[in-house]
Design a protein around this motif. Sequence first.
Motif, PDB file in Angstrom:
ATOM      1  N   GLY A  50       3.639  16.751   5.644  1.00  0.00           N
ATOM      2  CA  GLY A  50       3.908  17.232   7.121  1.00  0.00           C
ATOM      3  C   GLY A  50       4.818  15.894   7.624  1.00  0.00           C
ATOM      4  O   GLY A  50       5.955  15.672   6.866  1.00  0.00           O
ATOM      5  N   ASP A  51       4.587  15.375   8.759  1.00  0.00           N
ATOM      6  CA  ASP A  51       5.272  14.412   9.070  1.00  0.00           C
ATOM      7  C   ASP A  51       4.683  13.199   9.078  1.00  0.00           C
ATOM      8  O   ASP A  51       5.145  12.126   9.502  1.00  0.00           O
ATOM      9  CB  ASP A  51       5.368  14.850  10.591  1.00  0.00           C
ATOM     10  CG  ASP A  51       6.215  15.638  11.282  1.00  0.00           C
ATOM     11  OD1 ASP A  51       6.803  16.130  10.330  1.00  0.00           O
ATOM     12  OD2 ASP A  51       5.955  16.352  12.370  1.00  0.00           O
ATOM     13  N   ILE A  52       3.797  12.885   8.024  1.00  0.00           N
ATOM     14  CA  ILE A  52       2.921  11.552   7.692  1.00  0.00           C
ATOM     15  C   ILE A  52       3.610  11.116   6.317  1.00  0.00           C
ATOM     16  O   ILE A  52       3.317  11.761   5.563  1.00  0.00           O
ATOM     17  CB  ILE A  52       1.486  12.016   7.597  1.00  0.00           C
ATOM     18  CG1 ILE A  52       1.018  12.697   8.955  1.00  0.00           C
ATOM     19  CG2 ILE A  52       0.786  10.620   7.191  1.00  0.00           C
ATOM     20  CD1 ILE A  52      -0.536  13.034   8.978  1.00  0.00           C
ATOM     21  N   THR A  53       4.104   9.846   6.672  1.00  0.00           N
ATOM     22  CA  THR A  53       4.622   9.230   5.466  1.00  0.00           C
ATOM     23  C   THR A  53       3.565   7.998   5.109  1.00  0.00           C
ATOM     24  O   THR A  53       2.595   7.973   5.382  1.00  0.00           O
ATOM     25  CB  THR A  53       5.890   8.380   6.144  1.00  0.00           C
ATOM     26  OG1 THR A  53       5.147   7.261   6.585  1.00  0.00           O
ATOM     27  CG2 THR A  53       6.794   9.129   6.945  1.00  0.00           C
ATOM     28  N   PRO A  54       3.905   7.800   3.582  1.00  0.00           N
ATOM     29  CA  PRO A  54       3.219   6.881   2.958  1.00  0.00           C
ATOM     30  C   PRO A  54       2.587   5.620   3.863  1.00  0.00           C
ATOM     31  O   PRO A  54       1.528   4.833   3.985  1.00  0.00           O
ATOM     32  CB  PRO A  54       3.765   6.608   1.818  1.00  0.00           C
ATOM     33  CG  PRO A  54       4.513   7.945   1.502  1.00  0.00           C
ATOM     34  CD  PRO A  54       4.914   8.381   2.575  1.00  0.00           C
ATOM     35  N   HIS A  55       3.585   5.011   4.658  1.00  0.00           N
ATOM     36  CA  HIS A  55       3.671   3.897   5.569  1.00  0.00           C
ATOM     37  C   HIS A  55       2.700   4.309   6.436  1.00  0.00           C
ATOM     38  O   HIS A  55       1.896   3.316   6.786  1.00  0.00           O
ATOM     39  CB  HIS A  55       4.927   3.206   5.899  1.00  0.00           C
ATOM     40  CG  HIS A  55       4.814   1.999   6.468  1.00  0.00           C
ATOM     41  ND1 HIS A  55       4.653   1.804   7.803  1.00  0.00           N
ATOM     42  CD2 HIS A  55       4.971   0.665   6.024  1.00  0.00           C
ATOM     43  CE1 HIS A  55       4.584   0.617   8.118  1.00  0.00           C
ATOM     44  NE2 HIS A  55       4.871  -0.016   7.115  1.00  0.00           N
ATOM     45  N   GLN A  56       2.763   5.608   6.992  1.00  0.00           N
ATOM     46  CA  GLN A  56       1.704   5.765   8.211  1.00  0.00           C
ATOM     47  C   GLN A  56       0.066   5.800   7.450  1.00  0.00           C
ATOM     48  O   GLN A  56      -0.624   5.254   8.383  1.00  0.00           O
ATOM     49  CB  GLN A  56       2.096   7.045   8.834  1.00  0.00           C
ATOM     50  CG  GLN A  56       3.286   6.788   9.749  1.00  0.00           C
ATOM     51  CD  GLN A  56       4.032   8.472  10.225  1.00  0.00           C
ATOM     52  OE1 GLN A  56       4.029   9.252   9.241  1.00  0.00           O
ATOM     53  NE2 GLN A  56       4.324   8.291  11.553  1.00  0.00           N
ATOM     54  N   ILE A  57       0.021   6.168   6.285  1.00  0.00           N
ATOM     55  CA  ILE A  57      -1.263   6.314   5.765  1.00  0.00           C
ATOM     56  C   ILE A  57      -1.829   5.048   5.501  1.00  0.00           C
ATOM     57  O   ILE A  57      -2.748   4.741   5.985  1.00  0.00           O
ATOM     58  CB  ILE A  57      -1.134   7.195   4.604  1.00  0.00           C
ATOM     59  CG1 ILE A  57      -0.860   8.691   4.666  1.00  0.00           C
ATOM     60  CG2 ILE A  57      -2.433   6.976   3.751  1.00  0.00           C
ATOM     61  CD1 ILE A  57      -0.491   9.487   3.370  1.00  0.00           C
ATOM     62  N   LEU A 101       0.782  -1.295  -0.030  1.00  0.00           N
ATOM     63  CA  LEU A 101       0.118  -0.077   0.087  1.00  0.00           C
ATOM     64  C   LEU A 101       0.800   1.469   0.119  1.00  0.00           C
ATOM     65  O   LEU A 101       0.597   2.219  -1.033  1.00  0.00           O
ATOM     66  CB  LEU A 101      -0.774   0.070   1.159  1.00  0.00           C
ATOM     67  CG  LEU A 101      -2.180  -0.804   1.384  1.00  0.00           C
ATOM     68  CD1 LEU A 101      -2.915  -0.497   2.588  1.00  0.00           C
ATOM     69  CD2 LEU A 101      -3.043  -0.866   0.050  1.00  0.00           C
ATOM     70  N   ALA A 102       1.826   1.377   0.996  1.00  0.00           N
ATOM     71  CA  ALA A 102       2.748   2.312   0.839  1.00  0.00           C
ATOM     72  C   ALA A 102       3.314   2.775  -0.377  1.00  0.00           C
ATOM     73  O   ALA A 102       3.670   3.801  -0.846  1.00  0.00           O
ATOM     74  CB  ALA A 102       3.587   2.137   2.106  1.00  0.00           C
ATOM     75  N   ALA A 103       3.825   1.529  -1.006  1.00  0.00           N
ATOM     76  CA  ALA A 103       4.687   1.895  -2.378  1.00  0.00           C
ATOM     77  C   ALA A 103       3.634   2.279  -3.342  1.00  0.00           C
ATOM     78  O   ALA A 103       4.063   3.326  -4.056  1.00  0.00           O
ATOM     79  CB  ALA A 103       5.177   0.414  -2.758  1.00  0.00           C
ATOM     80  N   ALA A 104       2.402   1.877  -3.418  1.00  0.00           N
ATOM     81  CA  ALA A 104       1.347   2.548  -4.478  1.00  0.00           C
ATOM     82  C   ALA A 104       1.088   3.805  -4.055  1.00  0.00           C
ATOM     83  O   ALA A 104       1.035   4.905  -4.969  1.00  0.00           O
ATOM     84  CB  ALA A 104       0.330   1.682  -4.158  1.00  0.00           C
ATOM     85  N   ILE A 105       1.080   4.494  -2.823  1.00  0.00           N
ATOM     86  CA  ILE A 105       0.835   6.003  -2.712  1.00  0.00           C
ATOM     87  C   ILE A 105       2.084   6.638  -2.760  1.00  0.00           C
ATOM     88  O   ILE A 105       2.024   7.794  -3.604  1.00  0.00           O
ATOM     89  CB  ILE A 105       0.616   5.912  -1.000  1.00  0.00           C
ATOM     90  CG1 ILE A 105      -0.676   5.243  -0.426  1.00  0.00           C
ATOM     91  CG2 ILE A 105       0.764   7.435  -0.615  1.00  0.00           C
ATOM     92  CD1 ILE A 105      -0.764   5.125   1.040  1.00  0.00           C
ATOM     93  N   THR A 106       3.334   6.176  -2.627  1.00  0.00           N
ATOM     94  CA  THR A 106       4.675   6.741  -3.199  1.00  0.00           C
ATOM     95  C   THR A 106       4.528   6.858  -4.519  1.00  0.00           C
ATOM     96  O   THR A 106       4.973   7.915  -5.157  1.00  0.00           O
ATOM     97  CB  THR A 106       5.756   5.910  -2.487  1.00  0.00           C
ATOM     98  OG1 THR A 106       5.723   5.940  -0.894  1.00  0.00           O
ATOM     99  CG2 THR A 106       7.331   6.370  -2.861  1.00  0.00           C
TER     100      THR A 106
END
Length: 188
Positions: free
Chosen positions: A146-153, A133-138
Amino acid sequence: MTVTRGDTQRREQVLAAALTVFATFGYRKTSMDAVARAADISRPGLYFLFSGKEELFRETMRQELDRALADVRTALAAPGADLGARLVAALDANLGRYVGTHLNEGVDELLEHGTAQLHDMYDDYRDAFLGTLAAAITDSGRTSTGDITPHQIAEVLQAAGEGWKHRVTDRTEFVTKLGTAVGVALRP
């Protein structure tokens, strides 16, 4: 490397039956006899395919987790769909598989509490899911806000989906809730 014994199609049929039996009765109360009856195979035939209940359980869960992750990757690779739609489809492919069915609670129970038999399999799968999921967002060009990363999303979306799948009555409602979560999570 696991050596596969027997016919692959028959093995998959047995694993599908085993999933239903394990989800219905739990790991401890499931017997090899019950799985053999559900799969319409003799007990010796079942033992030819799997050395025992623990191997059968691990392979049942591995097959289910592998299928879910493959479906997630397919959803995220959908051509022409925007990121939000792909994320909803991926979350549904992973978390919504049994929403609205009698297997929903049973499969969750097996995955979350079968740690002695599964070892790190579920944690590894969850990490792979979140990473995908994080890779797709990236890859969508979305960078950290801000301080929110794709992995946190990805973690927030997964947590929202986990919570809602136990509160909704059907898969349509579940997908609607996922759409809301993805909309909020991707808001600039």
